[in-house]
Write a protein that holds these residues in place. Structure first.
Motif: not given
Length: 145
Positions: A23-49
């Motif tokens: 796949h190429q589209l995922g959701r990144l979840v960040t956490h700063v203080g009490e705030v959680l955010d979700v961002f859709p991002v297109n990505y690629v697998v590169d090795g184990a990352s």
């Protein structure tokens, strides 16, 4: 018969990477203080990352404050569904050799914006499940508990 065990399969690490790589589209979840955010991002697998591109903004700022992230990808059809969650750390690629290597990845923005910054997500934990889809069993014949 155990309907849950028949309907849900735990994916091993290799199967998780296979699904992420398909796949190429995922959701990144960040956490700063009490705030959680979700961002859709297109990505690629590169090795184990996982690698994605972004512009300056809240996503990049949040990763600078707290690099602990979740990355989730899922898919479904009429018969099957699956979900993979990567827990780990995200960091901006700063070294010229890293950026040049990322430039060679098959990763292009999906929307017509300029994105100069590469981010790599390195999972420390990878979990996934696959699901057989179907009608809900008769609830009157199942005992809760």
């Amino acid at each position: 018969m155990d309907e849950f065990n028949d309907a849900v399969t735990v994916l091993d690490e290799g199967e998780c990477w296979e699904h992420l790589g398909s796949h190429q589209l995922g959701r990144l979840v960040t956490h700063v203080g009490e705030v959680l955010d979700v961002f859709p991002v297109n990505y690629v697998v590169d090795g184990a990352s996982l690698v994605f591109r972004t512009a300056e903004g809240s996503k990049l700022l949040e990763l600078t404050v707290n690099d602990h992230v979740l990355f989730e990808v899922d898919d479904w059809n009429d018969e099957r569904a699956w979900s993979v969650v990567a827990r780990g750390h995200a960091h901006r690629l700063d070294a010229l050799t890293e950026i040049e290597a990322a430039d060679r990845l098959p990763l292009r923005p999906w929307i017509p914006t300029v994105k100069f910054t590469y981010v790599r997500v390195v999972p420390t934990e990878l979990t996934g499940r696959a699901f057989a889809r179907g009608e809900e069993p008769d609830r009157d014949s199942v005992q809760p508990g």
